[in-house]
Design a protein around this motif. Structure first.
Motif, PDB file in Angstrom:
ATOM      1  N   GLU A   1       0.826  -1.199   0.000  1.00 35.19           N
ATOM      2  CA  GLU A   1       0.000   0.000   0.000  1.00 35.19           C
ATOM      3  C   GLU A   1       0.869   1.261   0.000  1.00 35.19           C
ATOM      4  O   GLU A   1       1.983   1.260   0.535  1.00 35.19           O
ATOM      5  CB  GLU A   1      -0.966   0.000   1.187  1.00 35.19           C
ATOM      6  CG  GLU A   1      -0.316  -0.165   2.532  1.00 35.19           C
ATOM      7  CD  GLU A   1      -0.227  -1.613   2.983  1.00 35.19           C
ATOM      8  OE1 GLU A   1      -0.357  -1.857   4.205  1.00 35.19           O
ATOM      9  OE2 GLU A   1      -0.011  -2.493   2.122  1.00 35.19           O
TER      10      GLU A   1
ATOM     11  N   ARG B   1       2.669   2.455   3.245  1.00 39.39           N
ATOM     12  CA  ARG B   1       3.858   1.704   3.671  1.00 39.39           C
ATOM     13  C   ARG B   1       5.091   2.157   2.912  1.00 39.39           C
ATOM     14  O   ARG B   1       6.184   2.259   3.481  1.00 39.39           O
ATOM     15  CB  ARG B   1       3.641   0.209   3.457  1.00 39.39           C
ATOM     16  CG  ARG B   1       2.922  -0.493   4.601  1.00 39.39           C
ATOM     17  CD  ARG B   1       3.074  -1.986   4.502  1.00 39.39           C
ATOM     18  NE  ARG B   1       4.461  -2.411   4.609  1.00 39.39           N
ATOM     19  CZ  ARG B   1       4.900  -3.634   4.342  1.00 39.39           C
ATOM     20  NH1 ARG B   1       4.034  -4.574   3.936  1.00 39.39           N
ATOM     21  NH2 ARG B   1       6.170  -3.953   4.460  1.00 39.39           N
TER      22      ARG B   1
ATOM     23  N   GLU C   1      -2.069   3.167  -5.922  1.00 39.86           N
ATOM     24  CA  GLU C   1      -2.041   1.850  -5.290  1.00 39.86           C
ATOM     25  C   GLU C   1      -1.049   0.905  -5.976  1.00 39.86           C
ATOM     26  O   GLU C   1      -0.266   0.220  -5.330  1.00 39.86           O
ATOM     27  CB  GLU C   1      -3.435   1.224  -5.318  1.00 39.86           C
ATOM     28  CG  GLU C   1      -4.430   1.896  -4.393  1.00 39.86           C
ATOM     29  CD  GLU C   1      -4.216   1.515  -2.943  1.00 39.86           C
ATOM     30  OE1 GLU C   1      -3.551   0.493  -2.690  1.00 39.86           O
ATOM     31  OE2 GLU C   1      -4.703   2.247  -2.067  1.00 39.86           O
ATOM     32  N   ASP C   2      -1.109   0.844  -7.311  1.00 41.59           N
ATOM     33  CA  ASP C   2      -0.313  -0.124  -8.058  1.00 41.59           C
ATOM     34  C   ASP C   2      -0.254   0.287  -9.517  1.00 41.59           C
ATOM     35  O   ASP C   2      -0.738   1.370  -9.892  1.00 41.59           O
ATOM     36  CB  ASP C   2      -0.905  -1.532  -7.928  1.00 41.59           C
ATOM     37  CG  ASP C   2      -2.413  -1.541  -8.178  1.00 41.59           C
ATOM     38  OD1 ASP C   2      -2.869  -0.821  -9.081  1.00 41.59           O
ATOM     39  OD2 ASP C   2      -3.140  -2.265  -7.469  1.00 41.59           O
TER      40      ASP C   2
ATOM     41  N   GLU D   1      -7.804   7.247   4.809  1.00 43.73           N
ATOM     42  CA  GLU D   1      -6.372   7.142   4.533  1.00 43.73           C
ATOM     43  C   GLU D   1      -5.549   7.538   5.749  1.00 43.73           C
ATOM     44  O   GLU D   1      -4.536   6.881   6.058  1.00 43.73           O
ATOM     45  CB  GLU D   1      -6.017   8.024   3.336  1.00 43.73           C
ATOM     46  CG  GLU D   1      -6.538   7.492   2.010  1.00 43.73           C
ATOM     47  CD  GLU D   1      -6.261   8.429   0.862  1.00 43.73           C
ATOM     48  OE1 GLU D   1      -6.463   8.018  -0.291  1.00 43.73           O
ATOM     49  OE2 GLU D   1      -5.849   9.580   1.103  1.00 43.73           O
TER      50      GLU D   1
ATOM     51  N   GLU E   1      -2.878   5.197   7.749  1.00 43.40           N
ATOM     52  CA  GLU E   1      -1.493   5.626   7.926  1.00 43.40           C
ATOM     53  C   GLU E   1      -1.120   5.684   9.408  1.00 43.40           C
ATOM     54  O   GLU E   1      -0.017   5.289   9.796  1.00 43.40           O
ATOM     55  CB  GLU E   1      -1.290   6.996   7.282  1.00 43.40           C
ATOM     56  CG  GLU E   1      -1.307   6.963   5.761  1.00 43.40           C
ATOM     57  CD  GLU E   1      -0.983   8.310   5.154  1.00 43.40           C
ATOM     58  OE1 GLU E   1      -0.513   9.202   5.897  1.00 43.40           O
ATOM     59  OE2 GLU E   1      -1.201   8.478   3.940  1.00 43.40           O
TER      60      GLU E   1
END
Length: 458
Positions: free
Chosen positions: A262, A265, A296-297, A432, A436
Protein backbone atom coordinates in the motif's frame (compact mmCIF):
# COMPACT_ATOMS: atom_id res chain seq x y z
CA UNK A 1 37.78 -12.64 2.00
CA UNK A 2 39.58 -14.32 -0.81
CA UNK A 3 37.90 -14.16 -4.20
CA UNK A 4 37.78 -17.95 -4.54
CA UNK A 5 35.87 -18.33 -1.27
CA UNK A 6 33.31 -15.77 -2.39
CA UNK A 7 31.94 -17.93 -5.20
CA UNK A 8 28.72 -18.48 -3.21
CA UNK A 9 28.21 -15.11 -1.47
CA UNK A 10 24.50 -15.73 -0.80
CA UNK A 11 25.22 -18.94 1.08
CA UNK A 12 28.19 -17.33 2.84
CA UNK A 13 26.01 -14.45 3.98
CA UNK A 14 27.99 -11.79 2.12
CA UNK A 15 24.92 -10.78 0.07
CA UNK A 16 21.29 -10.84 1.18
CA UNK A 17 17.95 -9.99 -0.48
CA UNK A 18 17.03 -6.30 -0.57
CA UNK A 19 13.60 -7.34 0.70
CA UNK A 20 15.34 -8.16 4.02
CA UNK A 21 16.93 -4.71 4.30
CA UNK A 22 15.54 -2.67 7.17
CA UNK A 23 16.70 -0.13 9.69
CA UNK A 24 17.09 -1.34 13.24
CA UNK A 25 13.66 -1.98 14.71
CA UNK A 26 11.80 -1.13 11.49
CA UNK A 27 9.94 -3.07 8.82
CA UNK A 28 11.34 -3.97 5.36
CA UNK A 29 9.71 -3.56 1.93
CA UNK A 30 9.31 -6.30 -0.67
CA UNK A 31 11.68 -5.90 -3.61
CA UNK A 32 12.26 -8.27 -6.56
CA UNK A 33 14.16 -11.44 -5.67
CA UNK A 34 17.06 -10.53 -7.95
CA UNK A 35 17.84 -7.25 -6.11
CA UNK A 36 20.40 -7.90 -3.39
CA UNK A 37 22.51 -5.94 -0.94
CA UNK A 38 26.03 -6.42 0.36
CA UNK A 39 26.55 -6.84 4.08
CA UNK A 40 29.49 -4.45 3.77
CA UNK A 41 27.06 -1.82 2.49
CA UNK A 42 24.62 -2.44 5.35
CA UNK A 43 24.88 -5.23 7.92
CA UNK A 44 21.55 -6.44 9.26
CA UNK A 45 23.22 -7.24 12.57
CA UNK A 46 24.06 -3.60 13.23
CA UNK A 47 22.06 -2.12 16.09
CA UNK A 48 21.01 1.43 16.82
CA UNK A 49 20.77 4.32 14.39
CA UNK A 50 23.22 4.22 11.47
CA UNK A 51 24.07 6.77 8.80
CA UNK A 52 23.48 5.12 5.43
CA UNK A 53 25.99 5.26 2.61
CA UNK A 54 24.93 6.53 -0.81
CA UNK A 55 24.15 3.91 -3.43
CA UNK A 56 26.79 4.61 -6.06
CA UNK A 57 27.83 1.29 -7.65
CA UNK A 58 25.89 -1.93 -8.15
CA UNK A 59 27.10 -5.33 -9.29
CA UNK A 60 25.34 -7.16 -12.11
CA UNK A 61 26.20 -10.72 -11.08
CA UNK A 62 25.63 -13.98 -12.96
CA UNK A 63 26.85 -16.85 -10.71
CA UNK A 64 26.73 -19.40 -13.55
CA UNK A 65 26.43 -18.50 -17.23
CA UNK A 66 25.25 -22.04 -18.01
CA UNK A 67 22.26 -21.56 -15.69
CA UNK A 68 21.29 -18.15 -17.12
CA UNK A 69 17.97 -18.50 -18.95
CA UNK A 70 14.83 -16.46 -19.70
CA UNK A 71 12.19 -16.98 -17.05
CA UNK A 72 8.69 -17.86 -18.30
CA UNK A 73 6.27 -14.90 -18.32
CA UNK A 74 4.54 -14.55 -14.97
CA UNK A 75 0.82 -13.98 -15.40
CA UNK A 76 -0.46 -11.30 -13.05
CA UNK A 77 -2.84 -12.49 -10.33
CA UNK A 78 -5.27 -9.63 -9.75
CA UNK A 79 -7.41 -8.85 -6.75
CA UNK A 80 -11.03 -7.80 -7.21
CA UNK A 81 -10.02 -4.12 -6.91
CA UNK A 82 -7.24 -4.53 -9.50
CA UNK A 83 -9.62 -6.35 -11.85
CA UNK A 84 -12.01 -3.41 -11.58
CA UNK A 85 -9.23 -0.89 -12.34
CA UNK A 86 -8.06 -2.87 -15.37
CA UNK A 87 -11.62 -3.30 -16.64
CA UNK A 88 -12.29 0.41 -16.28
CA UNK A 89 -9.00 1.30 -17.99
CA UNK A 90 -9.66 -0.92 -21.01
CA UNK A 91 -13.19 0.43 -21.26
CA UNK A 92 -11.79 3.97 -21.40
CA UNK A 93 -9.11 3.03 -23.97
CA UNK A 94 -11.86 1.79 -26.30
CA UNK A 95 -12.37 5.39 -27.39
CA UNK A 96 -15.14 4.69 -29.91
CA UNK A 97 -16.91 2.08 -27.73
CA UNK A 98 -16.75 -0.47 -30.55
CA UNK A 99 -15.43 -3.33 -28.43
CA UNK A 100 -12.57 -3.69 -30.89
CA UNK A 101 -8.98 -2.67 -30.24
CA UNK A 102 -7.43 -1.83 -33.60
CA UNK A 103 -3.79 -0.87 -34.19
CA UNK A 104 -4.08 2.70 -32.90
CA UNK A 105 -5.83 1.63 -29.70
CA UNK A 106 -3.37 -1.22 -29.14
CA UNK A 107 -0.42 1.13 -29.44
CA UNK A 108 -2.01 3.50 -26.91
CA UNK A 109 -2.92 0.65 -24.55
CA UNK A 110 0.61 -0.78 -24.52
CA UNK A 111 2.15 2.67 -24.16
CA UNK A 112 -0.13 3.34 -21.17
CA UNK A 113 0.39 -0.04 -19.53
CA UNK A 114 3.97 -0.97 -20.40
CA UNK A 115 5.60 2.30 -21.55
CA UNK A 116 6.57 0.70 -24.85
CA UNK A 117 5.75 1.72 -28.42
CA UNK A 118 5.30 -1.23 -30.73
CA UNK A 119 6.70 -1.08 -34.25
CA UNK A 120 4.51 -2.19 -37.14
CA UNK A 121 6.16 -5.66 -37.31
CA UNK A 122 5.73 -6.11 -33.55
CA UNK A 123 2.10 -5.04 -33.78
CA UNK A 124 1.45 -7.47 -36.61
CA UNK A 125 3.17 -10.22 -34.61
CA UNK A 126 0.86 -9.52 -31.66
CA UNK A 127 -2.24 -9.64 -33.87
CA UNK A 128 -1.05 -12.81 -35.62
CA UNK A 129 -0.35 -14.55 -32.32
CA UNK A 130 -3.81 -13.64 -31.03
CA UNK A 131 -5.43 -14.89 -34.24
CA UNK A 132 -3.61 -18.20 -33.98
CA UNK A 133 -4.62 -18.65 -30.35
CA UNK A 134 -8.25 -17.94 -31.20
CA UNK A 135 -8.19 -20.27 -34.22
CA UNK A 136 -6.78 -23.13 -32.14
CA UNK A 137 -9.10 -22.53 -29.19
CA UNK A 138 -12.41 -21.57 -30.77
CA UNK A 139 -12.46 -23.21 -34.15
CA UNK A 140 -12.26 -19.94 -36.05
CA UNK A 141 -11.46 -20.27 -39.75
CA UNK A 142 -7.72 -20.42 -40.34
CA UNK A 143 -6.12 -17.64 -42.32
CA UNK A 144 -8.27 -14.90 -40.82
CA UNK A 145 -6.87 -11.42 -41.45
CA UNK A 146 -8.61 -9.75 -38.52
CA UNK A 147 -6.67 -6.65 -37.46
CA UNK A 148 -8.02 -6.08 -33.96
CA UNK A 149 -8.22 -7.67 -30.51
CA UNK A 150 -11.22 -8.22 -28.31
CA UNK A 151 -11.49 -6.89 -24.75
CA UNK A 152 -10.56 -10.28 -23.27
CA UNK A 153 -7.63 -10.75 -25.65
CA UNK A 154 -6.14 -7.37 -24.77
CA UNK A 155 -6.68 -8.07 -21.07
CA UNK A 156 -4.80 -11.36 -21.47
CA UNK A 157 -1.92 -9.56 -23.21
CA UNK A 158 -1.59 -6.95 -20.46
CA UNK A 159 -1.68 -9.52 -17.65
CA UNK A 160 0.47 -12.14 -19.38
CA UNK A 161 3.80 -10.57 -18.43
CA UNK A 162 5.11 -11.10 -21.96
CA UNK A 163 6.51 -7.54 -22.08
CA UNK A 164 8.20 -7.87 -18.67
CA UNK A 165 10.99 -10.25 -19.59
CA UNK A 166 13.42 -11.38 -16.91
CA UNK A 167 16.20 -13.93 -16.59
CA UNK A 168 16.70 -16.62 -13.98
CA UNK A 169 20.23 -16.63 -12.62
CA UNK A 170 20.97 -12.89 -12.68
CA UNK A 171 21.36 -10.65 -9.62
CA UNK A 172 21.79 -6.94 -9.01
CA UNK A 173 23.77 -6.26 -5.81
CA UNK A 174 24.27 -2.89 -4.09
CA UNK A 175 27.95 -2.63 -3.07
CA UNK A 176 30.09 -0.40 -0.94
CA UNK A 177 32.65 1.62 -2.90
CA UNK A 178 35.49 -0.40 -1.35
CA UNK A 179 33.92 -3.61 -2.61
CA UNK A 180 33.40 -2.19 -6.09
CA UNK A 181 37.02 -1.10 -6.23
CA UNK A 182 38.22 -4.55 -5.10
CA UNK A 183 36.04 -6.39 -7.61
CA UNK A 184 37.23 -4.20 -10.48
CA UNK A 185 40.85 -4.78 -9.48
CA UNK A 186 40.26 -8.55 -9.40
CA UNK A 187 38.59 -8.44 -12.82
CA UNK A 188 41.62 -6.71 -14.36
CA UNK A 189 44.14 -8.98 -12.65
CA UNK A 190 42.34 -12.13 -13.79
CA UNK A 191 41.97 -10.78 -17.32
CA UNK A 192 45.67 -9.93 -17.51
CA UNK A 193 46.56 -13.42 -16.31
CA UNK A 194 44.07 -14.90 -18.81
CA UNK A 195 42.32 -16.72 -16.00
CA UNK A 196 38.61 -17.05 -15.23
CA UNK A 197 37.19 -14.57 -12.76
CA UNK A 198 36.42 -17.35 -10.25
CA UNK A 199 38.47 -20.56 -10.55
CA UNK A 200 36.27 -23.47 -11.55
CA UNK A 201 33.23 -21.24 -12.07
CA UNK A 202 31.64 -19.77 -15.22
CA UNK A 203 30.55 -16.63 -13.40
CA UNK A 204 30.31 -13.19 -15.02
CA UNK A 205 29.97 -9.76 -13.47
CA UNK A 206 29.59 -6.13 -14.48
CA UNK A 207 29.85 -2.94 -12.46
CA UNK A 208 27.27 -0.21 -13.01
CA UNK A 209 27.15 3.34 -11.70
CA UNK A 210 23.67 3.78 -10.24
CA UNK A 211 24.16 7.52 -9.79
CA UNK A 212 25.01 8.01 -13.51
CA UNK A 213 21.98 6.48 -15.22
CA UNK A 214 23.27 2.92 -14.68
CA UNK A 215 26.24 3.44 -16.99
CA UNK A 216 28.44 0.35 -17.44
CA UNK A 217 31.78 0.85 -15.70
CA UNK A 218 33.38 -2.53 -16.44
CA UNK A 219 32.43 -6.11 -17.29
CA UNK A 220 34.11 -9.50 -17.23
CA UNK A 221 34.43 -12.01 -20.04
CA UNK A 222 31.16 -13.62 -21.05
CA UNK A 223 28.87 -11.04 -19.45
CA UNK A 224 25.75 -10.13 -21.43
CA UNK A 225 23.28 -7.31 -20.88
CA UNK A 226 19.97 -8.13 -19.14
CA UNK A 227 16.53 -7.71 -20.66
CA UNK A 228 15.33 -4.11 -20.71
CA UNK A 229 12.57 -4.56 -18.12
CA UNK A 230 14.75 -6.40 -15.63
CA UNK A 231 17.52 -3.82 -16.05
CA UNK A 232 15.04 -0.96 -15.49
CA UNK A 233 13.49 -2.68 -12.48
CA UNK A 234 16.85 -3.38 -10.83
CA UNK A 235 18.20 0.11 -11.53
CA UNK A 236 15.13 1.96 -10.24
CA UNK A 237 14.89 -0.21 -7.14
CA UNK A 238 18.51 0.73 -6.40
CA UNK A 239 17.65 4.40 -6.89
CA UNK A 240 14.63 4.11 -4.60
CA UNK A 241 16.80 2.40 -1.97
CA UNK A 242 19.12 5.41 -2.35
CA UNK A 243 16.12 7.72 -1.70
CA UNK A 244 16.15 9.34 -5.14
CA UNK A 245 13.06 11.47 -5.78
CA UNK A 246 13.07 12.31 -9.48
CA UNK A 247 11.62 9.50 -11.56
CA UNK A 248 9.99 9.57 -14.98
CA UNK A 249 6.42 8.22 -15.32
CA UNK A 250 7.82 5.05 -16.91
CA UNK A 251 10.22 4.56 -13.98
CA UNK A 252 7.40 5.10 -11.47
CA UNK A 253 5.36 2.48 -13.32
CA UNK A 254 8.23 0.01 -12.85
CA UNK A 255 8.48 0.81 -9.14
CA UNK A 256 4.74 0.32 -8.66
CA UNK A 257 5.18 -3.21 -10.02
CA UNK A 258 8.32 -3.94 -8.01
CA UNK A 259 7.03 -2.76 -4.60
CA UNK A 260 3.53 -4.27 -4.28
CA UNK A 261 2.41 -2.75 -0.97
CA UNK A 262 0.00 0.00 0.00
CA UNK A 263 1.19 3.58 -0.71
CA UNK A 264 1.34 4.50 2.98
CA UNK A 265 3.86 1.70 3.67
CA UNK A 266 6.08 2.93 0.84
CA UNK A 267 5.94 6.48 2.20
CA UNK A 268 6.68 5.51 5.83
CA UNK A 269 9.61 3.28 4.80
CA UNK A 270 11.02 5.98 2.51
CA UNK A 271 10.85 8.80 5.07
CA UNK A 272 12.55 6.65 7.72
CA UNK A 273 15.38 5.64 5.38
CA UNK A 274 15.76 9.21 4.06
CA UNK A 275 16.24 10.44 7.64
CA UNK A 276 19.36 8.24 7.86
CA UNK A 277 21.01 9.77 4.80
CA UNK A 278 23.15 12.87 4.64
CA UNK A 279 21.10 14.86 2.13
CA UNK A 280 19.92 18.41 1.61
CA UNK A 281 16.45 18.91 3.01
CA UNK A 282 13.96 18.34 0.22
CA UNK A 283 10.26 17.58 0.35
CA UNK A 284 9.24 14.54 -1.67
CA UNK A 285 5.75 16.06 -1.99
CA UNK A 286 7.18 18.51 -4.52
CA UNK A 287 8.79 15.80 -6.69
CA UNK A 288 7.50 13.11 -9.10
CA UNK A 289 8.02 10.52 -6.35
CA UNK A 290 4.78 11.73 -4.73
CA UNK A 291 2.82 9.57 -7.18
CA UNK A 292 4.41 6.43 -5.73
CA UNK A 293 2.84 7.36 -2.39
CA UNK A 294 -0.63 8.03 -3.81
CA UNK A 295 -1.20 5.37 -6.49
CA UNK A 296 -2.04 1.85 -5.29
CA UNK A 297 -0.31 -0.12 -8.06
CA UNK A 298 0.48 -0.24 -11.78
CA UNK A 299 -3.19 -0.80 -12.58
CA UNK A 300 -4.00 2.50 -10.88
CA UNK A 301 -1.46 4.23 -13.10
CA UNK A 302 -2.96 2.50 -16.14
CA UNK A 303 -6.42 3.71 -15.17
CA UNK A 304 -5.16 7.29 -14.69
CA UNK A 305 -3.45 7.22 -18.08
CA UNK A 306 -6.53 5.69 -19.71
CA UNK A 307 -8.66 8.48 -18.26
CA UNK A 308 -6.26 11.03 -19.77
CA UNK A 309 -6.38 9.30 -23.18
CA UNK A 310 -10.19 9.22 -23.16
CA UNK A 311 -10.53 12.87 -22.12
CA UNK A 312 -7.92 14.04 -24.65
CA UNK A 313 -9.61 12.11 -27.47
CA UNK A 314 -13.06 13.43 -26.54
CA UNK A 315 -11.76 17.02 -26.50
CA UNK A 316 -10.13 16.58 -29.91
CA UNK A 317 -13.32 15.13 -31.40
CA UNK A 318 -15.18 18.24 -30.33
CA UNK A 319 -12.69 20.40 -32.20
CA UNK A 320 -11.30 22.07 -29.09
CA UNK A 321 -7.74 22.94 -28.16
CA UNK A 322 -6.77 21.96 -24.63
CA UNK A 323 -6.56 25.67 -23.79
CA UNK A 324 -10.13 26.25 -25.01
CA UNK A 325 -11.36 23.15 -23.20
CA UNK A 326 -9.90 24.36 -19.90
CA UNK A 327 -11.54 27.75 -20.35
CA UNK A 328 -14.87 26.08 -21.15
CA UNK A 329 -14.70 23.83 -18.10
CA UNK A 330 -13.62 26.61 -15.69
CA UNK A 331 -17.14 27.80 -14.93
CA UNK A 332 -16.14 30.40 -12.30
CA UNK A 333 -13.10 31.54 -14.32
CA UNK A 334 -10.73 31.37 -11.34
CA UNK A 335 -7.93 29.60 -13.23
CA UNK A 336 -8.39 26.17 -11.60
CA UNK A 337 -10.82 23.29 -12.06
CA UNK A 338 -12.60 22.20 -8.90
CA UNK A 339 -13.79 18.64 -8.35
CA UNK A 340 -17.30 19.65 -9.38
CA UNK A 341 -16.02 21.37 -12.54
CA UNK A 342 -14.03 18.26 -13.48
CA UNK A 343 -17.14 16.12 -12.92
CA UNK A 344 -19.19 18.43 -15.15
CA UNK A 345 -16.46 18.40 -17.82
CA UNK A 346 -16.06 14.61 -17.97
CA UNK A 347 -19.82 14.14 -17.95
CA UNK A 348 -20.13 16.58 -20.88
CA UNK A 349 -17.36 14.69 -22.70
CA UNK A 350 -19.41 11.49 -22.19
CA UNK A 351 -16.66 9.56 -20.46
CA UNK A 352 -18.24 6.13 -19.80
CA UNK A 353 -18.93 4.50 -16.43
CA UNK A 354 -18.39 7.80 -14.64
CA UNK A 355 -18.85 8.04 -10.88
CA UNK A 356 -17.82 10.52 -8.15
CA UNK A 357 -15.12 8.04 -7.11
CA UNK A 358 -13.67 8.19 -10.64
CA UNK A 359 -13.54 11.99 -10.47
CA UNK A 360 -11.76 11.91 -7.14
CA UNK A 361 -9.30 9.31 -8.45
CA UNK A 362 -8.61 11.34 -11.61
CA UNK A 363 -7.84 14.53 -9.69
CA UNK A 364 -5.87 12.95 -6.83
CA UNK A 365 -3.74 10.93 -9.28
CA UNK A 366 -2.62 14.25 -10.75
CA UNK A 367 -2.21 16.45 -7.69
CA UNK A 368 -2.48 16.37 -3.91
CA UNK A 369 -4.83 19.37 -4.03
CA UNK A 370 -8.62 19.03 -4.55
CA UNK A 371 -8.40 20.89 -7.85
CA UNK A 372 -6.47 20.91 -11.12
CA UNK A 373 -4.39 23.88 -12.24
CA UNK A 374 -3.98 24.90 -15.86
CA UNK A 375 -0.42 23.57 -15.87
CA UNK A 376 -1.55 20.20 -14.50
CA UNK A 377 -4.34 20.04 -17.10
CA UNK A 378 -1.98 20.66 -20.01
CA UNK A 379 0.75 18.28 -18.76
CA UNK A 380 -1.66 15.40 -18.17
CA UNK A 381 -3.75 15.71 -21.33
CA UNK A 382 -1.17 16.83 -23.86
CA UNK A 383 0.09 13.90 -25.96
CA UNK A 384 3.82 13.24 -25.42
CA UNK A 385 4.72 14.17 -28.99
CA UNK A 386 2.76 17.43 -28.73
CA UNK A 387 4.13 18.82 -25.45
CA UNK A 388 6.68 21.14 -27.06
CA UNK A 389 4.24 22.39 -29.69
CA UNK A 390 1.61 23.02 -27.02
CA UNK A 391 4.00 25.12 -24.95
CA UNK A 392 4.89 27.13 -28.05
CA UNK A 393 1.32 27.68 -29.23
CA UNK A 394 -0.23 28.46 -25.83
CA UNK A 395 2.25 30.41 -23.71
CA UNK A 396 1.22 31.32 -20.18
CA UNK A 397 1.11 35.01 -19.38
CA UNK A 398 3.49 36.05 -16.66
CA UNK A 399 4.40 32.45 -15.85
CA UNK A 400 1.30 32.00 -13.67
CA UNK A 401 -0.69 28.89 -13.01
CA UNK A 402 -3.90 30.08 -14.65
CA UNK A 403 -4.78 29.93 -18.36
CA UNK A 404 -4.27 32.92 -20.68
CA UNK A 405 -7.27 34.98 -21.65
CA UNK A 406 -9.66 33.24 -23.99
CA UNK A 407 -9.36 34.33 -27.61
CA UNK A 408 -13.05 33.66 -28.27
CA UNK A 409 -16.21 33.41 -26.22
CA UNK A 410 -17.01 29.87 -25.16
CA UNK A 411 -20.10 28.53 -23.45
CA UNK A 412 -19.41 27.25 -19.95
CA UNK A 413 -19.96 23.70 -18.72
CA UNK A 414 -21.83 23.63 -15.44
CA UNK A 415 -20.22 21.94 -12.43
CA UNK A 416 -21.83 18.82 -11.04
CA UNK A 417 -22.08 16.99 -7.70
CA UNK A 418 -20.17 19.48 -5.56
CA UNK A 419 -21.61 18.37 -2.20
CA UNK A 420 -21.34 14.66 -3.03
CA UNK A 421 -17.71 15.03 -4.12
CA UNK A 422 -16.75 17.03 -1.05
CA UNK A 423 -18.32 14.43 1.23
CA UNK A 424 -16.52 11.61 -0.61
CA UNK A 425 -13.21 13.49 -0.39
CA UNK A 426 -13.61 13.95 3.36
CA UNK A 427 -14.42 10.26 3.86
CA UNK A 428 -11.49 9.15 1.70
CA UNK A 429 -8.94 11.41 3.38
CA UNK A 430 -10.16 10.36 6.83
CA UNK A 431 -9.89 6.64 5.96
CA UNK A 432 -6.37 7.14 4.53
CA UNK A 433 -5.23 9.02 7.62
CA UNK A 434 -6.55 6.29 9.91
CA UNK A 435 -4.74 3.62 7.89
CA UNK A 436 -1.49 5.63 7.93
CA UNK A 437 -1.77 6.24 11.66
CA UNK A 438 -2.20 2.50 12.24
CA UNK A 439 0.93 1.74 10.18
CA UNK A 440 2.92 4.47 11.93
CA UNK A 441 1.82 3.20 15.33
CA UNK A 442 2.95 -0.32 14.39
CA UNK A 443 6.36 1.04 13.33
CA UNK A 444 6.69 3.00 16.56
CA UNK A 445 5.96 -0.17 18.56
CA UNK A 446 8.70 -2.01 16.64
CA UNK A 447 11.18 0.79 17.36
CA UNK A 448 10.20 0.88 21.04
CA UNK A 449 10.57 -2.89 21.42
CA UNK A 450 13.96 -2.86 19.65
CA UNK A 451 15.17 0.00 21.85
CA UNK A 452 14.13 -1.79 25.03
CA UNK A 453 15.88 -4.96 23.88
CA UNK A 454 19.07 -3.04 23.12
CA UNK A 455 19.03 -1.27 26.48
CA UNK A 456 18.54 -4.58 28.27
CA UNK A 457 21.68 -5.97 26.62
CA UNK A 458 23.91 -3.04 27.58
Amino acid sequence: RQLASAAEPMEAGTFYPASDFKLYGRSPLPFPDYVKMSRNYFDLHWVGERRLKNVVVALDWVPALAALAPSPPAKAELSAAQEARLHNALRLLDTDDSGRYEAEKLVEALRSAEDITLTEPELEQLLSRSRLEEESGAGVDAGSSRSWLTFEQLKDVLTSGVYRREEVGRRRVILSLAEAETIRCAMHLRHAAQEPLLPGKDAAVALRCVAAHDVLLDASEGWTAPFAFQAAAAHNCCRFLDCAMHFTPAELNVLLRCIPVEPARRRIWFTMVLACRRRLSKRWEQTPLAKLFSLEDEWSMLKQRAQAVRVRTAIQRRGLLLHDAFTKFDADQNGILSLAEVYGALDWLQVPDLSPADILFFVRAITSEPHITYTDFIEVLCAPDEVEAMHLSVPQEGGGQGPPGAARKLSMIQPRGEDELQELLTETVTAERQAEEALEEAEHRLVSDATKLLESQL
